[in-house]
Enzyme design. Structure first.
Site, PDB file in Angstrom:
ATOM      1  N   TYR A   1       4.951  33.571  -0.441  1.00 34.44           N
ATOM      2  CA  TYR A   1       4.683  34.235  -1.720  1.00 34.44           C
ATOM      3  C   TYR A   1       4.067  33.219  -2.663  1.00 34.44           C
ATOM      4  CZ  TYR A   1       5.054  36.922  -5.982  1.00 34.44           C
ATOM      5  OH  TYR A   1       4.756  37.574  -7.145  1.00 34.44           O
TER       6      TYR A   1
ATOM      7  N   TYR B   1      -1.092  43.414  -2.411  1.00 34.62           N
ATOM      8  CA  TYR B   1      -0.031  42.615  -3.044  1.00 34.62           C
ATOM      9  C   TYR B   1       1.347  43.222  -2.773  1.00 34.62           C
ATOM     10  CZ  TYR B   1       2.508  40.148  -6.732  1.00 34.62           C
ATOM     11  OH  TYR B   1       3.404  39.383  -7.446  1.00 34.62           O
TER      12      TYR B   1
END
Lengths: 257, 144
Positions: free
Chosen positions: A212, A161
């Site tokens: 994203y 992440y």
């Protein structure tokens, strides 16, 4: 300002980037990490995105000089240390191994998963506890590997992440790919880059260069690696680590063939 | 357009003694009555011994810079007006695990953007000052 924000927002610490930049500056101070290390992360993911027809940054190469010249967002983090902003919709189908056996696509098996956060953790503003640079990844990793037949050294590809570039060195340490304080140096020599790096990471471009979608696209790329359909396909991708954010209560999974 | 600065939570009773301390010009820290561990931010239960008994203790008001950032726009309007400015985390002199978020300023009521960010160093010694911002008092930090 409600709750935890009353201790930070009045001073002008307004955005997630300001909060992570604070930990980053301390990390750089303690371990000698530099902006070049953060650039290693940004450039690796951009290279992967440049091969990915679905990436927002497909046609936008990035050089180290461009990275160094980029405008500040919150020093020591610049524009390219930040993820993209994306409206997106993704889906995964989870079913039993038995049902998956005769589906048209090869399945990715959920081998291990875990959630975690350390004692007295403050999401995003983890600088009030005794050891701010030991974040939730450490707690999550302990359970993840405990339940896994794979160890960090067995993992040939990872999706980590990346709302901000410094989350990569912090996660590399937390998930045990290197020792504490070595995450930044780990990124040297193209370590995160497909095809020759020792741990090709965010092989579709990740949150910083593909899109994203709060990390969901990292799960899809993990599945593609296991299926053998990534645009940056790692040879013999027997397993792939997929993580959620470091610095917040987090989770991770290991996918396998 | 909202041009006001963000201020603390007046609805939450737990941290009110801290903010009342700022009004009086003292920097407080919550301390456990049972095991004497300090804690920040304030909360009802001691994270070390789980006692619910606590009180507020006056601190030295001195510390060192643990880390800092320099935010640049886009920011909320009231902060854009003084950007780039610094935000610092200060480790308390008598307990380095007690940390406060604030700004390094040249004097209590100076603009947040007056200290040249290029001169700020981790480890710099600082002391607390108190600034009246709208209708509240906030702790800030000056070099010592």
């Amino acid at each position: 300002m409600p709750g935890a924000w009353q201790w930070t927002r009045p001073a002008g610490m307004l955005r997630p980037v300001d909060e992570i930049a604070m930990l980053t500056r301390r990390y750089m101070h303690e371990y000698g990490a530099t902006r070049d290390h953060l650039a290693n992360v940004a450039l690796a993911f951009r290279k992967h995105a440049n091969r990915n027809p679905d990436a927002m940054m497909r046609d936008r190469p990035l050089t180290r000089d461009e990275y160094m010249a980029a405008r500040w967002i919150s020093e020591p983090l610049c524009l390219f240390d930040n993820c993209l902003e994306t409206d997106g919709a993704l889906a995964v189908v989870i079913t039993s191994a038995e049902r998956a056996r005769d589906l048209p696509h090869p399945p990715a098996f959920l081998h291990s998963f875990a959630q975690g956060l350390p004692q007295q953790h403050q999401p995003m503003i983890n600088f009030f506890c005794d050891d701010p640079l030991r974040g939730p990844a450490w707690s999550c990793a302990a359970r993840l590997w405990e339940r896994s037949d794979f160890r960090p050294g067995d993992i040939p590809v990872a999706q980590i992440y990346d709302a901000f570039s410094p989350l990569i060195p912090l996660s590399l340490e937390g998930y045990g790919f290197c020792d504490r304080g070595e995450g930044a140096a780990y990124t040297d020599g193209g370590a995160l880059e497909w095809p020759d790096g020792r741990l090709p990471t965010n092989t579709s471009g990740g949150g910083m260069s593909e899109a994203y979608v709060h990390g969901f696209n990292l799960i899809l790329e993990g599945v593609r690696q296991i299926r053998g359909t990534s645009v940056c396909q790692v040879d013999d991708a027997t397993a792939c680590l997929v993580t959620s954010g470091e610095g917040v209560p987090t989770s991770a999974l290991v996918l396998r063939r | 357009m909202d041009t006001t600065r963000l201020t603390h939570d007046r609805e939450d009773p737990n941290p009110q003694p801290f903010w009342e301390g700022c009004e009086r010009g003292v920097l407080l820290v919550q301390i456990c009555e049972a095991c004497r561990a300090r804690r920040m931010p304030p909360r009802p239960m001691c994270p070390r011994c789980r006692s619910l008994e606590s009180r507020w203790q006056e601190t030295s008001g001195r510390g060192t810079i643990w880390s800092f950032v320099v935010p640049h726009p886009p920011l909320l309007p009231a902060y854009t007006a003084v950007a780039p400015y610094n935000v610092i985390v200060v480790a308390l002199e008598e307990d380095e695990n007690i940390r406060y978020v604030g700004n390094l300023v040249t004097s209590a009521d100076a603009s947040l953007g007056e200290v040249d960010p290029a001169t700020i160093r981790i480890g710099e010694p600082v002391r607390v000052v108190f600034a009246r911002v709208e209708d509240v008092t906030l702790p800030r930090w000056v070099r010592r």
